[in-house]
Design a protein around this motif. Structure first.
Motif, short mmCIF file in Angstrom:
data_model
loop_
_atom_site.label_atom_id
_atom_site.label_comp_id
_atom_site.label_asym_id
_atom_site.label_seq_id
_atom_site.Cartn_x
_atom_site.Cartn_y
_atom_site.Cartn_z
N ASP A 23 -8.84 -22.06 3.52
CA ASP A 23 -10.23 -22.09 3.04
C ASP A 23 -10.55 -23.36 2.26
O ASP A 23 -11.58 -23.43 1.59
N ALA A 24 -9.69 -24.36 2.33
CA ALA A 24 -9.96 -25.62 1.64
C ALA A 24 -11.27 -26.23 2.13
O ALA A 24 -11.55 -26.26 3.34
N ARG A 25 -12.04 -26.72 1.22
CA ARG A 25 -13.33 -27.30 1.57
C ARG A 25 -13.16 -28.76 1.98
O ARG A 25 -12.09 -29.37 1.79
N LEU A 26 -14.22 -29.33 2.54
CA LEU A 26 -14.23 -30.75 2.87
C LEU A 26 -14.96 -31.53 1.78
O LEU A 26 -15.95 -31.06 1.22
N VAL A 27 -14.47 -32.73 1.51
CA VAL A 27 -15.14 -33.65 0.60
C VAL A 27 -15.34 -34.98 1.32
O VAL A 27 -14.54 -35.36 2.18
N VAL A 28 -16.43 -35.66 0.98
CA VAL A 28 -16.71 -36.96 1.57
C VAL A 28 -16.17 -38.04 0.63
O VAL A 28 -16.54 -38.11 -0.54
N GLN A 29 -15.28 -38.87 1.15
CA GLN A 29 -14.63 -39.90 0.34
C GLN A 29 -14.39 -41.16 1.18
O GLN A 29 -14.59 -41.16 2.40
N ASP A 30 -13.98 -42.21 0.49
CA ASP A 30 -13.49 -43.43 1.15
C ASP A 30 -11.97 -43.45 1.04
O ASP A 30 -11.39 -42.88 0.12
N LEU A 31 -11.35 -44.16 1.97
CA LEU A 31 -9.90 -44.35 1.95
C LEU A 31 -9.63 -45.84 2.12
O LEU A 31 -10.22 -46.49 2.99
N VAL A 32 -8.73 -46.38 1.30
CA VAL A 32 -8.40 -47.80 1.36
C VAL A 32 -6.91 -47.96 1.61
O VAL A 32 -6.08 -47.39 0.88
N VAL A 33 -6.58 -48.73 2.64
CA VAL A 33 -5.20 -49.02 2.98
C VAL A 33 -4.98 -50.53 2.85
O VAL A 33 -5.73 -51.32 3.43
N ARG A 34 -3.99 -50.93 2.07
CA ARG A 34 -3.69 -52.34 1.92
C ARG A 34 -2.23 -52.58 2.30
O ARG A 34 -1.33 -51.91 1.81
N ASP A 35 -2.03 -53.54 3.21
CA ASP A 35 -0.68 -53.85 3.70
C ASP A 35 0.04 -52.60 4.18
O ASP A 35 1.23 -52.41 3.94
N GLY A 36 -0.72 -51.74 4.85
CA GLY A 36 -0.13 -50.56 5.48
C GLY A 36 0.02 -49.34 4.62
O GLY A 36 0.44 -48.28 5.10
N VAL A 37 -0.31 -49.45 3.32
CA VAL A 37 -0.11 -48.35 2.38
C VAL A 37 -1.44 -47.95 1.75
O VAL A 37 -2.26 -48.81 1.39
N ILE A 38 -1.66 -46.65 1.61
CA ILE A 38 -2.87 -46.16 0.97
C ILE A 38 -2.85 -46.53 -0.52
O ILE A 38 -1.88 -46.23 -1.22
N VAL A 39 -3.91 -47.20 -0.96
CA VAL A 39 -3.97 -47.60 -2.37
C VAL A 39 -5.00 -46.80 -3.16
O VAL A 39 -4.89 -46.70 -4.39
#
Length: 509
Positions: A23-39
């Motif tokens: 039942d987890a809800r959805l949230v709207v977000q941004d995702l940033v990956v730098r040099d292959g790793v999520i920052v």
């Protein structure tokens, strides 16, 4: 926050599952990956990372899902998908696996590896554990496998299979039912090569070393415990400890394999798990593919030693192997991952199919209600797979510090309308049709459903050129199996007349 020397990938305004339940809800977000790793991940965080060099993906109406880990796969029979329907496991091995075929060309190795990898990627699988068999081993062919994975951008944990016992000696009743003149036709998953020490070669050339592209790492892959001597199992354990390598092996996939344990491992209570533990080959680096015909005491031993399991429902059904006790693994807290197994017997490298089968077959394994399954199997397909390959700390989640492996799924597809539960609809409704983009290590490797790394049309052309020889060789293998079939059926009947202490077939017994 900007760094022009870094590669930056930004996903803007995407949907993320916020929680760890059905039942987890959805949230709207941004995702940033730098040099292959999520920052960073959060609402509006992309603004601080925009540079002209950054790659920006619009995530509107798309769900970002951690990359699936296909934790049990064999690239060596990609060309045999669609060639057969149900076969008993041990007979199928004679039809599709390398020991039953003449040596393959380097071109065929490359094409089949790319083709299997492409199918994985297009369905959101970003990592595979490839238990690949070479018969005979060829250094250039192993190099071709590594190069193919790095070319197409799929993360791979490669484990060439090995054994030091001939297959016919590990199959109950085969030696007594198959006439001497036909026994050379009875091969197994991997056959011993007394003239070549594969582990010595791998240790000198690959263990402890990274590949140039960084996408390929290594595993130890004894084909099955009963196909290995005490010395080979102990050596596997020692190498795993020395180089911190995961181990993948097949165990208790069929009733025949369980009977082999009950018959020839009586000094260990008829238990391969007890024997392996005495050899030092249990624990969190050890992964047991299939694990269907285990006794309760063996299940308890897996929990006590934190030994891992990889379930493969797609192939287990077609090969008449049985249904694994998934709910027993869940009750005991045993970590399990999911695999899609051989293309010749699962026919599809599709984690959505694997998740749905795992959840639904578990539902009918008990007459009493079970806990909800959707989140459990989604976790097994992502973080569970990361645990299996020893990457729990940086793979399988979408948190800062984790590798940027993920897919974007179209929420406007009919599978998602209406959207009542993202987790349930991932497991029960999505088929892979909605996968739009796939990212591995911050690199977009699938865009609009097509590879950004290879010419797919050219690959199809190369495939057409090599298929005639493969089909000729497959036809010859089928002919050999037809000669053996009466004897195999007799051995099969004898196996099923024996009691191994448990039944994993849904046949009313």
């Amino acid at each position: 926050m900007t760094d022009t020397a870094s590669t930056v990938l930004i996903v803007k305004n995407a949907n993320f599952i916020d929680g760890e339940s059905e039942d987890a809800r959805l949230v709207v977000q941004d995702l940033v990956v730098r040099d292959g790793v999520i920052v960073e991940r959060g609402a509006g965080v992309a603004a601080g990372y925009h540079t002209p060099e950054a790659t920006v993906l619009d995530g509107t109406d798309q769900l970002v899902v951690p990359g699936f880990v296909n934790a049990h796969y064999h690239s060596h029979d990609v060309l045999a998908k669609g060639t057969m329907e149900e076969e008993v496991l041990e007979w199928w091995a004679l039809l599709a696996l390398p020991p039953s075929f003449p040596p393959r060309s380097e071109a065929e190795i490359r094409i089949r590896t790319l083709l299997g990898a492409l199918e994985c990627l297009r369905g959101g699988i970003t990592t595979v554990q490839d238990m690949v068999t070479f018969a005979p081993f060829d250094e250039a062919q192993l190099d071709a496998v590594v190069e193919a994975y790095e070319t197409i951008g799929l993360r791979a944990v490669v484990g060439p299979q090995y054994a030091d016992k001939a297959g016919i000696g590990t199959r109950p009743f085969w030696e007594e039912t198959i006439p001497a003149e036909h026994r050379s036709k009875a091969k197994s998953f991997a056959e011993p090569d007394p003239d070549f020490d594969l582990l010595d070669y791998l240790e000198k050339n690959h263990f402890g070393r990274k590949t140039d592209g960084g996408l390929v790492s290594w595993a130890l892959a004894p084909t099955a415990p009963e196909a290995c001597s005490d010395e080979l199992i102990a050596r596997t354990a020692e190498l795993s400890n020395r180089y911190e390598l995961p181990v993948f092996t097949h165990i208790y996939e069929s009733k025949s394999m369980a009977l082999e344990a009950r018959t020839h491992y009586q000094d260990y209570g008829g238990s391969l798990i007890t024997w392996m533990k005495s050899m030092g080959l249990t624990g969190p680096r050890v992964n047991l593919a299939h694990s269907i015909w285990l006794l309760d005491k063996e299940l308890d031993m897996l929990a006590e030693t934190d030994t891992r399991v990889v379930l493969n429902l797609l192939s287990n059904l077609k090969l008449k192997s049985g249904v694994p006790p998934t709910s027993a693994y869940q009750r005991r807290g045993i970590s399990y991952a999911l695999g899609c197994d051989n293309p010749s017997c699962s026919d599809s490298q599709n984690m959505f199919q694997a998740m749905k089968l795992t959840a639904t077959l578990n539902a009918i394994s008990s007459r009493d209600p079970l806990p909800p399954q959707a989140w459990a199997v989604l976790e097994a397909a992502t973080a569970g797979g990361a645990r299996a390959i020893g990457r729990a700390a940086d793979l399988g989640k979408l948190d800062p510090g984790f590798v940027g492996d993920f897919s974007l799924i179209d929420l406007t597809d009919p599978s998602w309308l209406p959207l009542n539960s993202a987790v349930r609809q991932l497991v029960y409704a999505e088929s892979g049709r909605g996968v739009r983009k796939v990212v591995v290590g911050g690199d977009v490797v699938i865009s609009d459903g097509r590879s950004t790394k290879i010419d797919e049309a050219a690959l199809r052309g190369e495939l057409l050129e090599i298929m005639p020889r493969f089909l000729d060789d497959f036809g010859a293998a089928r002919g050999r199996v037809e000669v053996l079939r009466p004897y195999l059926q007799e051995a099969h009947r004898k196996v099923w007349a024996c009691d191994v202490g448990v039944n994993r077939m849904l046949n009313g017994a």
